[in-house]
Design a protein around this motif. Structure first.
Motif, short mmCIF file in Angstrom:
data_model
loop_
_atom_site.label_atom_id
_atom_site.label_comp_id
_atom_site.label_asym_id
_atom_site.label_seq_id
_atom_site.Cartn_x
_atom_site.Cartn_y
_atom_site.Cartn_z
N ILE A 315 -19.10 8.39 8.34
CA ILE A 315 -19.19 7.14 9.09
C ILE A 315 -17.80 6.62 9.44
O ILE A 315 -17.60 6.02 10.51
CB ILE A 315 -20.00 6.08 8.30
CG1 ILE A 315 -20.54 5.00 9.26
CG2 ILE A 315 -19.19 5.43 7.21
CD1 ILE A 315 -21.66 5.43 10.14
N ASP A 316 -16.82 6.84 8.55
CA ASP A 316 -15.44 6.45 8.85
C ASP A 316 -14.94 7.17 10.10
O ASP A 316 -14.28 6.58 10.97
CB ASP A 316 -14.53 6.77 7.67
CG ASP A 316 -14.69 5.78 6.52
OD1 ASP A 316 -15.20 4.68 6.76
OD2 ASP A 316 -14.30 6.13 5.38
N THR A 317 -15.26 8.45 10.19
CA THR A 317 -14.83 9.24 11.35
C THR A 317 -15.49 8.75 12.63
O THR A 317 -14.84 8.62 13.68
CB THR A 317 -15.18 10.73 11.12
OG1 THR A 317 -14.52 11.20 9.95
CG2 THR A 317 -14.75 11.57 12.31
N LEU A 318 -16.79 8.45 12.54
CA LEU A 318 -17.52 7.97 13.72
C LEU A 318 -16.99 6.62 14.18
O LEU A 318 -16.84 6.36 15.39
CB LEU A 318 -19.02 7.87 13.42
CG LEU A 318 -19.73 9.20 13.12
CD1 LEU A 318 -21.18 8.96 12.72
CD2 LEU A 318 -19.66 10.14 14.34
N ARG A 319 -16.66 5.73 13.25
CA ARG A 319 -16.11 4.43 13.63
C ARG A 319 -14.75 4.61 14.30
O ARG A 319 -14.43 3.91 15.28
CB ARG A 319 -15.98 3.51 12.42
CG ARG A 319 -15.50 2.10 12.80
CD ARG A 319 -15.38 1.15 11.64
NE ARG A 319 -15.09 -0.20 12.12
CZ ARG A 319 -13.89 -0.64 12.48
NH1 ARG A 319 -12.83 0.17 12.40
NH2 ARG A 319 -13.73 -1.88 12.92
N ALA A 320 -13.95 5.51 13.77
CA ALA A 320 -12.63 5.75 14.36
C ALA A 320 -12.77 6.22 15.81
O ALA A 320 -11.99 5.81 16.68
CB ALA A 320 -11.87 6.79 13.54
N ARG A 321 -13.77 7.03 16.11
CA ARG A 321 -14.01 7.48 17.48
C ARG A 321 -14.36 6.31 18.39
O ARG A 321 -13.86 6.20 19.51
CB ARG A 321 -15.13 8.51 17.50
CG ARG A 321 -14.77 9.88 16.95
CD ARG A 321 -15.97 10.82 16.97
NE ARG A 321 -16.52 10.95 18.33
CZ ARG A 321 -17.70 11.50 18.59
NH1 ARG A 321 -18.47 11.95 17.59
NH2 ARG A 321 -18.12 11.60 19.85
N VAL A 322 -15.27 5.42 17.89
CA VAL A 322 -15.69 4.28 18.70
C VAL A 322 -14.52 3.34 18.96
O VAL A 322 -14.27 2.90 20.09
CB VAL A 322 -16.85 3.54 18.02
CG1 VAL A 322 -17.16 2.23 18.74
CG2 VAL A 322 -18.10 4.42 17.98
N VAL A 323 -13.77 3.00 17.91
CA VAL A 323 -12.62 2.11 18.05
C VAL A 323 -11.56 2.72 18.94
O VAL A 323 -10.84 2.03 19.68
CB VAL A 323 -12.04 1.76 16.65
CG1 VAL A 323 -10.74 0.97 16.78
CG2 VAL A 323 -13.05 0.96 15.85
N GLY A 324 -11.48 4.05 18.93
CA GLY A 324 -10.52 4.77 19.77
C GLY A 324 -10.91 4.85 21.22
O GLY A 324 -10.18 5.43 22.03
N GLY A 325 -12.12 4.34 21.58
CA GLY A 325 -12.50 4.30 22.99
C GLY A 325 -13.77 5.05 23.32
O GLY A 325 -14.25 4.98 24.47
N ALA A 326 -14.36 5.79 22.37
CA ALA A 326 -15.61 6.51 22.65
C ALA A 326 -16.75 5.52 22.86
O ALA A 326 -16.77 4.43 22.28
CB ALA A 326 -15.93 7.46 21.51
N ASP A 327 -17.70 5.87 23.71
CA ASP A 327 -18.84 5.00 23.99
C ASP A 327 -19.78 4.97 22.77
O ASP A 327 -20.23 6.02 22.28
CB ASP A 327 -19.60 5.52 25.21
CG ASP A 327 -20.80 4.65 25.55
OD1 ASP A 327 -20.58 3.52 26.01
OD2 ASP A 327 -21.94 5.10 25.32
N PHE A 328 -20.06 3.76 22.28
CA PHE A 328 -20.88 3.61 21.07
C PHE A 328 -22.24 4.27 21.24
O PHE A 328 -22.72 4.99 20.34
CB PHE A 328 -21.04 2.12 20.74
CG PHE A 328 -21.64 1.85 19.38
CD1 PHE A 328 -20.83 1.51 18.31
CD2 PHE A 328 -23.02 1.95 19.16
CE1 PHE A 328 -21.36 1.24 17.06
CE2 PHE A 328 -23.56 1.71 17.91
CZ PHE A 328 -22.73 1.35 16.85
N GLN A 329 -22.89 4.03 22.40
CA GLN A 329 -24.22 4.58 22.60
C GLN A 329 -24.22 6.10 22.60
O GLN A 329 -25.12 6.73 22.05
CB GLN A 329 -24.79 4.05 23.93
CG GLN A 329 -25.13 2.57 23.91
CD GLN A 329 -25.63 2.07 25.23
OE1 GLN A 329 -24.85 1.82 26.15
NE2 GLN A 329 -26.93 1.93 25.37
N GLN A 330 -23.19 6.70 23.21
CA GLN A 330 -23.12 8.15 23.24
C GLN A 330 -22.91 8.72 21.85
O GLN A 330 -23.53 9.72 21.46
CB GLN A 330 -22.00 8.61 24.17
CG GLN A 330 -21.98 10.11 24.42
CD GLN A 330 -23.27 10.60 25.07
OE1 GLN A 330 -23.84 9.94 25.93
NE2 GLN A 330 -23.74 11.77 24.62
#
Length: 447
Positions: A315-330
């Protein structure tokens, strides 16, 4: 995001009340070999009866004068135990079961309600001379009976939108709700003229005692009412005019709090009805505004296949992706392990803060619209939540309709289920044992 097990303990008559001191209920709790009653293929032991009587007396501590003589109380309680046995048998015959896991959850809830743990409750019961297995079996019976009522309601009780609309209109026109209590002098199906006359004479006699002030209404209900709620003083709770029998409704609007009317002949027998108090229906319903949130989440489960540490790292990795600009829904579609929301990009729609538990509500309330929470843990696993928006919703109207629907359904269920119990009791073979005598009865005795 799991819901807690709904523990609905209506009476626990065969054991202790969760609100009564357990040590009081140990009176005469030593098991006896004598049989108090035979109910079809089951039996009620004298020890079960004595525990149930002790429970009632504990609930009336300090108000013992309201209870009937011991022999009458014993017969009333024994009839209740008979109905419990019959309902449990019918439920089991219908395939209703309470698993050991569900029972353990219910036992834990009872312990918590008594400010204790399950182990401490077990020790306390043992200290007070109450067998833990008997207590557990009685809890299982109580839950089984509740599920039979729920099944009965689902299969036989329905409330239409038209009924709700009519009740709301009548409520608005009348403007009042009524807190009622009643005393029922029951008549058997197909009562003879002699039985009707006897029933009417008994009801008139009770009314005379009330008018003279020789007995208060609650005590009279406990002593003389044949209704299932007799031992609760005949309390019927709050009702609107549409929930009051037509024979009483017009009179009720002219009465003052504390007045008693009757006896009036109804489908079940002769009734006395007391108006306890009156309140304004609109004030009781009121309006209520709540904050609702539109949110999305990503879940990483903790289970046998995935440890807590591994889920947290993911979950830490997934949050880092979202905060880094990845689309949350995707990211949710690709990686969330919540199968219900994954296909919608983790979208949960609009919900109040407490919809998914306190931890979830605290996180979504603590961020701004568009923000993403820190990882947090629930029973399901590790989450992150994105708050999409907020709004204020007036749920007063919805609440009022829901309350009206519930009260109409409750009234229908009460009427239909009482008839069902009468049929169940009438079809059963019941033999009461008193010393060396046995009394066979196929229908409930009239007091």
């Amino acid at each position: 995001m799991t819901k807690s097990f709904p523990v609905l303990l209506a009476s626990l008559l065969a054991v202790s009340s969760v609100s009564a001191p357990l040590q009081v209920l140990a009176q005469e709790a030593q098991p006896l070999d004598r049989i108090a009653a035979v109910v079809d293929e089951d039996v009620i032991l004298q020890s079960e009866l004595q525990r149930a009587i002790a429970n009632i007396k504990a609930q009336y501590a300090g108000r013992e004068a309201q209870l009937p003589p011991d022999d009458v109380l014993s017969r009333q309680v024994l009839e209740r135990l008979v109905l419990v046995k019959l309902q449990v048998a019918r439920a089991q015959g219908s395939g209703i079961r309470v698993s050991d896991q569900e029972l353990t959850q219910a036992m834990n809830a009872i312990a918590q309600q008594n400010g204790s743990t399950l182990d401490a409750l077990r020790q306390r019961l043992a200290h007070d001379g109450i067998d833990f297995n008997d207590f557990r079996a009685s809890v299982r019976d109580e839950i089984t009976v509740q599920r039979l009522r729920q099944s009965f309601a689902q299969s036989r009780i329905s409330v239409s939108e038209g009924e709700v609309d009519a009740a709301l209109k009548q409520q608005a026109d009348a403007g009042n709700q009524f807190h009622l209590a009643h005393i029922l002098v029951a008549l058997p199906d197909g009562a003879t003229a002699e039985q009707i006359a006897t029933g009417q004479k008994k009801a008139e006699g009770v009314k005379t005692l009330l008018d003279k002030g020789e007995l208060d209404f609650n005590a009279a209900a406990v002593r003389y009412s044949d209704s299932p709620n007799a031992l609760e003083g005949g309390d019927l709770g709050w009702r609107t005019l549409d929930e009051i029998p037509a024979a009483f409704a017009q009179t009720m609007q002219q009465m003052k709090a504390g007045e008693v009317v009757g006896p009036i002949r109804g489908p079940s027998g002769f009734q006395l009805l007391k108006l306890v108090e009156v309140r304004d229906a609109s004030a009781a319903a009121g309006t209520h505004t709540v904050t609702e949130y539109h949110g999305r989440h990503i879940l990483v489960r903790v289970d046998d296949a995935q440890s807590d540490a591994a889920a947290k790292a993911k979950i830490d990795t997934l949050r880092a992706r979202v905060v880094g600009g990845a689309d949350f829904q995707q990211v949710a579609k690709e990686s969330s392990e919540d199968t219900n929301s994954k296909g919608q990009g983790g979208d949960l729609g609009w919900f109040p803060a407490d919809a998914f538990g306190p931890a979830f509500g605290q996180q979504v309330a603590g961020i701004q619209d568009g923000g993403v929470s820190q990882p947090f843990r629930t029973d399901a696993g590790w989450h992150i939540v994105q708050r999409v928006g907020t709004r204020q919703t007036d749920v007063g109207s919805d609440n009022q309709r829901a309350q009206v629907r519930e009260t109409i359904g409750r009234r229908k269920l009460e009427d239909e289920y009482n008839r069902f119990l009468q049929e169940l009791r009438g079809e059963a073979f019941v033999s009461f044992r008193s010393g060396d005598r046995a009394e066979n009865t196929a229908t409930p005795p009239q007091s």
